[in-house]
Design an enzyme around this catalytic site. Structure first.
Site, PDB file in Angstrom:
ATOM      1  N   HIS A 339     -42.987  15.346  20.060  1.00  0.00           N
ATOM      2  CA  HIS A 339     -42.498  14.615  21.235  1.00  0.00           C
ATOM      3  C   HIS A 339     -43.669  13.891  21.898  1.00  0.00           C
ATOM      4  CE1 HIS A 339     -39.683  13.781  24.501  1.00  0.00           C
ATOM      5  NE2 HIS A 339     -40.715  13.980  25.307  1.00  0.00           N
ATOM      6  N   ALA A 340     -43.534  12.574  22.083  1.00  0.00           N
ATOM      7  CA  ALA A 340     -44.641  11.758  22.592  1.00  0.00           C
ATOM      8  C   ALA A 340     -45.037  12.170  24.006  1.00  0.00           C
ATOM      9  CB  ALA A 340     -44.248  10.286  22.564  1.00  0.00           C
ATOM     10  N   HIS A 369     -45.539   2.559  26.499  1.00  0.00           N
ATOM     11  CA  HIS A 369     -45.168   3.458  27.595  1.00  0.00           C
ATOM     12  C   HIS A 369     -46.208   4.564  27.783  1.00  0.00           C
ATOM     13  CE1 HIS A 369     -42.557   6.219  29.948  1.00  0.00           C
ATOM     14  NE2 HIS A 369     -43.157   7.145  29.220  1.00  0.00           N
ATOM     15  N   GLU A 370     -46.574   5.240  26.707  1.00  0.00           N
ATOM     16  CA  GLU A 370     -47.501   6.372  26.824  1.00  0.00           C
ATOM     17  C   GLU A 370     -48.868   5.930  27.334  1.00  0.00           C
ATOM     18  OE1 GLU A 370     -46.633   9.372  26.781  1.00  0.00           O
ATOM     19  OE2 GLU A 370     -44.616   9.045  25.995  1.00  0.00           O
ATOM     20  N   HIS A 373     -49.177   5.891  31.040  1.00  0.00           N
ATOM     21  CA  HIS A 373     -49.597   7.156  31.638  1.00  0.00           C
ATOM     22  C   HIS A 373     -51.121   7.271  31.636  1.00  0.00           C
ATOM     23  CE1 HIS A 373     -45.634   8.871  31.989  1.00  0.00           C
ATOM     24  NE2 HIS A 373     -45.402   8.890  30.687  1.00  0.00           N
ATOM     25  N   GLU A 397     -43.535   7.708  34.893  1.00  0.00           N
ATOM     26  CA  GLU A 397     -42.709   7.219  33.798  1.00  0.00           C
ATOM     27  C   GLU A 397     -42.441   5.724  33.921  1.00  0.00           C
ATOM     28  OE1 GLU A 397     -42.010   8.980  31.190  1.00  0.00           O
ATOM     29  OE2 GLU A 397     -42.921  10.772  32.057  1.00  0.00           O
ATOM     30  N   HIS A 497     -36.530  18.701  26.755  1.00  0.00           N
ATOM     31  CA  HIS A 497     -36.903  18.944  28.143  1.00  0.00           C
ATOM     32  C   HIS A 497     -36.237  20.177  28.748  1.00  0.00           C
ATOM     33  CE1 HIS A 497     -37.888  14.795  27.242  1.00  0.00           C
ATOM     34  NE2 HIS A 497     -38.726  14.803  28.241  1.00  0.00           N
ATOM     35  N   TYR A 507     -37.059  10.597  34.908  1.00  0.00           N
ATOM     36  CA  TYR A 507     -36.736   9.546  33.950  1.00  0.00           C
ATOM     37  C   TYR A 507     -35.643   8.627  34.485  1.00  0.00           C
ATOM     38  CZ  TYR A 507     -39.435  12.640  30.969  1.00  0.00           C
ATOM     39  OH  TYR A 507     -40.432  13.444  30.453  1.00  0.00           O
TER      40      TYR A 507
END
Length: 598
Positions: A339-340, A369-370, A373, A397, A497, A507
């Site tokens: 999971h990323a 996206h990552e 962060h 997020e 999750h 999210y």
């Protein structure tokens, strides 16, 4: 998904220790207490983060043991601090100290009660739940298929019988989780009550700079803004799936079968785009999966391309250690969490991502996206320890999600992936492709924590966990399971999750904030065309203002940070509605005379 201070320390499980009786403490004592906490966490941060990284990238008995041990130790400290922070509730202190005291009280995900052994028990349970998910496998067509590959099967298969088989077998893995989950809820609820909350759900909702009940109402208000758009999308998709599979598989008077939507959890529907696509006119739609393969992209090149988006806004490049230490692809010969997620291991600049990257459009967007962060983590690394995080967990997020909206045909041309930008008559196709991700996700993003709030409050009991899950999925998403679920089913556990105990409302909020941030960026560059055509790649003026917000971390209420970048203090889904307006008009025309709703 991101691992920050809150995720690794304050969001760990914790043992509630009774506060010592004492006279009303002074402001000086409060300030000294905060200094002690931040100094201690500075020292503990790196050890805890590196153990968590080891566990996520090398799952075995020893890494599980190490994580459970450090979590038990840290959690005792975390809620000891939470209880000590309560001692200063009636003490007049500066705004910064008050905010830090509130962070200590409100930012624990799973608190354990006072009884001996509770913290260790809870840490062991959460470690087992996480490992059960990450090491889950199914047998399919004479092969053993690991978790990340089951997701690929759900995207690629079109035979309803095979989709049902994969979908059902993956949920068979979560049956073993149920008793651990029941025990975890009991322990964590007891811990929340010792901290002064009615239940764990109220404790989670208290962390949004507003009354917990008002926050629940706020999520309903935001859903009300976007519900008409989702309802029209769901109706169109149902009718197209009916054309593909027939009345027996997709009856028009029932919710859609969850396994037919191209995703293991029916949370995003982009993989069935070809079945539901609108007409493209004379313009050929962009197939990013094929383009990336044809351009000889690799997981490393996807990562470097995503980094370049941020550096085009004026952000400094990632450190060399990012590429040396990240898990960009799945290693051979060991179990890992695919999971990323994005990590900051020393709370300064040892930032990394953990993915099992494949060369496809989904992972291209996920990588952008990552890295959002990671750049956020580095932006606030000069804040005091307790302010190194986001002011509202939707912010973290939303940052990366905002960047993914800028992956427009114009952007793909700028980086050399396409030669020509399709004409405007292909925009409906572009918007549908985006909506199958960004709009289809909205009700799922909302209901996961609504389910947990019902579990934590006791509205749902272990006997009704699964029924309650599917009631919410039908209510908000208009979907149903492909078969009758067995009495021992624990289908919520099939989503990372839930066993991973990661709050999910972030999210949903991120989807709203994503478009709100995006529109603000487009306004800043003076964009005058349709909102969905805007790309701010290369706009350093946006990057400067954006970074000014990111640098604040959690040092101020989210309303202040939101206003700093967008000019407004209220979360608002109107930017999302504006983005999809052309698609909404087309959907309403298509759905005229159809049996919409469920």
């Amino acid at each position: 998904m991101t691992r920050t201070l809150a995720a690794t320390l304050l969001l760990s499980t914790a043992l509630c220790l009774p506060a010592a009786a004492a006279a009303k403490p002074s402001a000086r004592e409060a300030k000294a207490f905060i200094a002690e906490v931040e100094e201690n966490y500075e020292q503990l941060w790196e050890e805890a983060a590196r153990i968590a990284w080891l566990k996520a990238t090398y799952i075995n008995f020893d890494s599980n043991w190490l994580e459970a041990k450090i979590n038990a130790e840290l959690t005792e400290i975390a809620v000891e601090y939470a209880n000590r922070a309560k001692d200063f509730d009636d003490t007049r202190v500066s705004d910064d100290v008050r905010r830090k005291l509130n962070i200590l009280k409100q930012s624990i995900t799973l608190p354990a009660p006072t009884r001996d052994g509770a913290a260790s028990e809870l840490a062991a349970i959460t470690s087992r739940l996480d490992s059960a998910y990450s090491t889950g496998k199914i047998d399919f067509e004479d092969e053993v298929v690991p978790q990340n590959q089951t997701e690929i099967l759900m995207r690629q298969l079109r035979d309803p019988a095979k989709l049902e088989e994969v979908w059902t077998k993956w949920r068979g893995n979560s049956v073993q989780m149920k008793q651990d989950y029941v025990d975890m809820v009991e322990i964590a609820n007891a811990g929340a009550k010792e901290l002064g909350y009615d239940d764990l759900g109220q404790m989670w909702r208290s962390n949004y700079d507003m009354d917990p009940d008002a926050f629940a109402e706020e999520t309903d208000r935001l859903w009300g803004q976007v519900e008409p758009l989702y309802t029209n999308l769901q109706c169109h998709v149902k009718y197209r799936l009916n054309e593909e599979y027939g009345d027996e598989v997709v009856p028009l008077d029932q919710p859609i079968r969850a396994d037919l939507l191209g995703n293991m959890w029916a949370q995003s529907w982009g993989s069935i785009y070809d079945l539901v696509a609108p007409p493209t006119g004379d313009s050929e739609s962009i197939n990013l999966d094929e383009i990336l393969v044809a351009a000889d992209y690799t997981p490393l090149k996807i990562t470097q391309t995503a980094e370049s988006f941020f550096t085009s806004l004026g952000f400094d490049p990632l450190p060399d250690t990012f590429y040396e230490r990240s898990q960009i692809t799945k290693p051979e010969g060991r179990e890992v969490v695919c999971h990323a997620s994005a990590w900051n291991l020393d709370n300064v600049d040892d930032i990394r991502i953990k993915m099992c990257t494949e060369v496809n459009a989904d992972d291209f967007r996920t990588m952008h996206h990552e890295l959002g962060h990671n750049f956020y983590q580095r932006a606030y690394n000069k804040q005091p320890m307790l302010f190194r995080g986001d002011p509202n967990d939707g912010f973290h997020e939303a940052i990366g999600d905002m960047i993914t909206l800028s992956i427009t045909p114009e952007y793909l041309q700028q980086i050399g992936l396409v030669d020509e930008v399709p004409s405007a008559d292909g925009d409906l196709a572009l918007l549908m492709n985006e909506a199958l991700e960004g709009v289809a996700f909205l009700p799922f993003g909302l209901l996961v924590d609504k389910w947990r709030w019902q579990v934590f409050s006791g509205e749902l009991t272990p006997e009704t966990y699964n029924d309650g899950w599917w009631a919410l999925r039908e209510q908000y998403q208009g979907i149903r399971p492909p078969n009758e679920r067995p009495a021992d089913a624990f289908d919520p556990g099939a989503k990372y999750h839930i066993p991973g105990n990661t709050p999910y409302m972030r999210y949903f909020l991120a989807r709203v904030l994503q478009y709100q941030f995006y529109k603000a960026a487009c306004d800043q560059i003076g964009w005058e065309g349709p909102l969905h055509r805007c790309s701010f790649y290369g706009a350093e003026e946006v990057g400067e203002k954006f970074n000014a917000m990111l640098e604040k971390g959690n040092s101020q209420p989210w309303q202040d940070s939101l206003e700093l970048f967008t000019g407004t203090r209220e979360m608002d889904a109107s930017a999302l509605v504006e983005y999809y307006r052309p698609l909404m008009e087309w959907l309403e025309a298509e759905n005229e005379g159809r049996q919409c709703g469920w």
